[in-house]
Write an enzyme that holds these catalytic residues in place. Sequence first.
Site, PDB file in Angstrom:
ATOM      1  N   ASP A 131     -24.382  13.384 -39.078  1.00 11.58           N
ATOM      2  CA  ASP A 131     -24.859  12.691 -40.268  1.00 11.58           C
ATOM      3  C   ASP A 131     -25.390  11.314 -39.853  1.00 11.58           C
ATOM      4  O   ASP A 131     -25.198  10.885 -38.721  1.00 11.58           O
ATOM      5  CB  ASP A 131     -23.724  12.529 -41.295  1.00 11.58           C
ATOM      6  CG  ASP A 131     -22.442  12.069 -40.646  1.00 11.58           C
ATOM      7  OD1 ASP A 131     -22.508  11.239 -39.711  1.00 11.58           O
ATOM      8  OD2 ASP A 131     -21.357  12.521 -41.058  1.00 11.58           O
TER       9      ASP A 131
ATOM     10  N   ASP B 158     -25.761   7.200 -40.699  1.00 10.15           N
ATOM     11  CA  ASP B 158     -25.319   6.019 -41.436  1.00 10.15           C
ATOM     12  C   ASP B 158     -26.311   4.904 -41.186  1.00 10.15           C
ATOM     13  O   ASP B 158     -26.826   4.776 -40.074  1.00 10.15           O
ATOM     14  CB  ASP B 158     -23.933   5.567 -40.947  1.00 10.15           C
ATOM     15  CG  ASP B 158     -22.889   6.644 -41.154  1.00 10.15           C
ATOM     16  OD1 ASP B 158     -22.778   7.123 -42.288  1.00 10.15           O
ATOM     17  OD2 ASP B 158     -22.217   7.014 -40.180  1.00 10.15           O
TER      18      ASP B 158
ATOM     19  N   ASP C 127     -14.745   0.619 -34.407  1.00  6.75           N
ATOM     20  CA  ASP C 127     -13.608   0.966 -33.560  1.00  6.75           C
ATOM     21  C   ASP C 127     -13.904   0.950 -32.061  1.00  6.75           C
ATOM     22  O   ASP C 127     -13.287   0.209 -31.309  1.00  6.75           O
ATOM     23  CB  ASP C 127     -12.978   2.297 -34.002  1.00  6.75           C
ATOM     24  CG  ASP C 127     -13.990   3.396 -34.283  1.00  6.75           C
ATOM     25  OD1 ASP C 127     -15.194   3.195 -34.023  1.00  6.75           O
ATOM     26  OD2 ASP C 127     -13.573   4.475 -34.757  1.00  6.75           O
TER      27      ASP C 127
HETATM   28  P1  ATP Z   1     -18.790  11.784 -36.431  1.00 10.60           P
HETATM   29  O1  ATP Z   1     -19.751  11.519 -37.548  1.00 10.60           O
HETATM   30  O2  ATP Z   1     -19.370  12.419 -35.235  1.00 10.60           O
HETATM   31  O3  ATP Z   1     -17.557  12.411 -36.915  1.00 10.60           O
HETATM   32  P2  ATP Z   1     -18.628   8.931 -36.390  1.00 10.60           P
HETATM   33  O4  ATP Z   1     -18.231   7.974 -35.320  1.00 10.60           O
HETATM   34  O5  ATP Z   1     -20.025   8.832 -36.911  1.00 10.60           O
HETATM   35  O6  ATP Z   1     -18.310  10.372 -35.854  1.00 10.60           O
HETATM   36  P3  ATP Z   1     -17.847   8.393 -39.069  1.00 10.60           P
HETATM   37  O7  ATP Z   1     -16.560   8.674 -39.732  1.00 10.60           O
HETATM   38  O8  ATP Z   1     -19.099   9.023 -39.562  1.00 10.60           O
HETATM   39  O9  ATP Z   1     -17.602   8.792 -37.557  1.00 10.60           O
HETATM   40  O10 ATP Z   1     -17.984   6.827 -39.017  1.00 10.60           O
HETATM   41  C1  ATP Z   1     -19.226   6.144 -38.831  1.00 10.60           C
HETATM   42  C2  ATP Z   1     -18.998   4.844 -38.070  1.00 10.60           C
HETATM   43  O11 ATP Z   1     -18.110   3.996 -38.802  1.00 10.60           O
HETATM   44  C3  ATP Z   1     -18.340   5.013 -36.715  1.00 10.60           C
HETATM   45  O12 ATP Z   1     -19.264   5.317 -35.704  1.00 10.60           O
HETATM   46  C4  ATP Z   1     -17.683   3.653 -36.511  1.00 10.60           C
HETATM   47  O13 ATP Z   1     -18.631   2.694 -36.109  1.00 10.60           O
HETATM   48  C5  ATP Z   1     -17.236   3.305 -37.918  1.00 10.60           C
HETATM   49  N1  ATP Z   1     -15.853   3.750 -38.162  1.00 10.60           N
HETATM   50  C6  ATP Z   1     -15.457   4.930 -38.673  1.00 10.60           C
HETATM   51  N2  ATP Z   1     -14.136   4.995 -38.786  1.00 10.60           N
HETATM   52  C7  ATP Z   1     -13.658   3.821 -38.345  1.00 10.60           C
HETATM   53  C8  ATP Z   1     -12.367   3.258 -38.219  1.00 10.60           C
HETATM   54  N3  ATP Z   1     -11.291   3.948 -38.565  1.00 10.60           N
HETATM   55  N4  ATP Z   1     -12.270   2.006 -37.742  1.00 10.60           N
HETATM   56  C9  ATP Z   1     -13.376   1.293 -37.406  1.00 10.60           C
HETATM   57  N5  ATP Z   1     -14.605   1.763 -37.494  1.00 10.60           N
HETATM   58  C10 ATP Z   1     -14.768   3.014 -37.954  1.00 10.60           C
HETATM   59 MG    MG Z   2     -20.869   9.937 -38.589  1.00  9.51          MG
END
Ligand code: ATP
Ligand code: MG
Length: 454
Positions: free
Chosen positions: A74, A76, A150
């Site tokens: 996805d 962001d 994170d």
């Molecule tokens: P995926 O979409 O592949 O599951 P992702 O890293 O994109 O992994 P998301 O949950 O979509 O995970 O989160 C988007 C972004 O938001 C992350 O890349 C990170 O920068 C931030 N993020 C998400 N969760 C946390 C957290 N618990 N603490 C700090 N930053 C976070």
């Molecule tokens: Mg994501």
Amino acid sequence: MIRKLLRRVFSRHTESSSPAPEAAYIPADQHGIRSAMILPAARKVCAVLQEAGFKAYVVGGAVRDLIAGIKPKDYDVATNATPDEVRNLFRRSRIIGRRFRIVHVMSGPETIEVSTFRALHDEDTITDEHGRVLHDNVWGTIEEDATRRDFTVNALYYDPTTETVIDYHNGVADLQKKTLRMIGDPATRYREDPVRMLRAVRLAAKLGLSIDPAAKDPIPEMAVLLENVPAARLFDEMLKLLSSGYAVLCIKQLREENLHKGLLPLLDVILGQPQGEKFIWLALANTDARVRAGKPISPGFLFATLLWNEVLSNWNARKENGEYGQPALFAAMDEVLASQAEKLAITRRISADITEIWALQPRFDKRAGKAPYRLLEQARYRAGYDFLRLRAESGEIDMELPEWWDAFADAKPEEREAMLQPEKKDGPRKRRPRKRKPAGSPDHGGNGTPAASQ
Ligand code: ATP
Ligand code: MG
């Protein structure tokens, strides 16, 4: 509110002693992302925001995955526009979330998540007694936003207009070195949000990264903090992990890090039984293969497999105590789902799916009369059959049963008749008086078939 604002302005001017990270502006030939690789909907959202005078970047997982050569799940977008300002620029958009207000912008079939740069925590941030952040929603600068993320590989901002990656924490280098590094002090960051421990394991498995020792070492000791995480959040994270296409690797890693205990409370018990363990690994490997082949997976099926051995042993214990077949199974199912509910908020729809798959299992044993025809017509026959096959592959039941159903499903009507087993004249029903359903399972249909879910 004003007090908080003043404090922020004040602290930004006086406490600049904690050095702001330096931004590296990395050109396309070093990170490889061309703007044509970005989902058009995400590109458009950035363009509209930038034309309106705001900053806007693709951020997080999508940038990380594109650099690593993986198709992003996805997109962001991060911006300095407030949610209301974003909302006003896009007709098809809505503000969601309470803890973090973000905007979902719809473009064709796509939804892009747009979030406003967030500020770092300050002494006003509300936490629980373990340091877990409960509420924060203050806008900040891009530097602050980067520092709150994170892992370094997740704090990359891509500008589709200039094809530049803005990198405050050496994320591109870490990704190239295949290291998952936490931004800031790992123990503090885990305390703020224990789910980051699970994210570390999932992202390392998905991207083939090794967790930096500083981020890895505190995990065994801090794993207990997961107990304070709300069950709904744990469920979301577990689902992400299990449907990542790397579930086998993730669960192995979780067990190694001693993180599997508080999740599915019975997972460690299940993983300790040779037969149950085989079933679970088979189911997870199957799911991984489906995800990687781009096929859909069903969360209900997944959780049904993870919990099946618990149901089985509970059901068997009841049968040994003289409880009768189907009602005993429903009682076992209810008990197992209830025991999970405290830790893992399995949504209603998913529990309905789980129950349905389990409830179909004894019906596969009935190979006489009209029952097999009725079962074939069940909306969830396929899921029930796939589950049955897994049970056979793991050695719980004989392979002969799923093979019979395979043949029966493929057979012509006249062949089917010949395949049926003779109906028992004095079946148990005739000899035993029919018992009423036990209290506590009022939802299940009288013939042991729960109503089909949509
Ligand atoms: P995926 O979409 O592949 O599951 P992702 O890293 O994109 O992994 P998301 O949950 O979509 O995970 O989160 C988007 C972004 O938001 C992350 O890349 C990170 O920068 C931030 N993020 C998400 N969760 C946390 C957290 N618990 N603490 C700090 N930053 C976070
Ligand atoms: Mg994501």
